[in-house]
Design an enzyme around this catalytic site. Sequence first.
Site, short mmCIF file in Angstrom:
data_model
loop_
_atom_site.label_atom_id
_atom_site.label_comp_id
_atom_site.label_asym_id
_atom_site.label_seq_id
_atom_site.Cartn_x
_atom_site.Cartn_y
_atom_site.Cartn_z
N LEU A 1 19.91 -0.47 -44.33
CA LEU A 1 19.20 0.37 -43.64
C LEU A 1 18.21 1.28 -44.49
CD1 LEU A 1 21.39 1.64 -40.62
CD2 LEU A 1 19.73 -0.43 -40.58
N ASP A 2 17.03 1.22 -44.12
CA ASP A 2 16.04 1.96 -45.07
C ASP A 2 16.56 3.53 -45.09
OD1 ASP A 2 14.42 0.01 -45.61
OD2 ASP A 2 13.00 0.13 -44.04
N ASN A 3 16.13 4.48 -46.01
CA ASN A 3 16.45 5.61 -46.18
C ASN A 3 16.13 6.45 -44.98
OD1 ASN A 3 17.22 7.87 -47.55
ND2 ASN A 3 15.27 8.49 -48.21
#
Length: 114
Positions: A105-107
């Site tokens: 998952l992206d930051n």
Amino acid sequence: MAEERLQKIISQAGIASRRAAEKMILEGRVRVDGKVVRELGTKVNPAAYTISVDGRPLKGEEQHVYLLLNKPKGYLSTAKDDRGRCTVLDLLPEVKERVYPVGRLDNNTEGLLL
């Protein structure tokens, strides 16, 4: 039990990743029945030989524990970051087992990780 590559055995014991285990082998930090092994790809039967890393015998394959984590925004979906940013492992300080985040998952994204 069949023969397996030494770096895989070390990784399954929870000592290091396979790549880090390869480095340990090349550095002469791994012994099989007391003899230093420096050749990558060496196969051994872990049930028939004593394998040690840095003088400590391996305890066998690590037990698997599965965790579900609702990742909040602002954490990286990785075990470590070379730039010092917060990772999902920072959310699990009480967990003593080695954790491998599964899922990316992206930051700035939140959601479920295994």
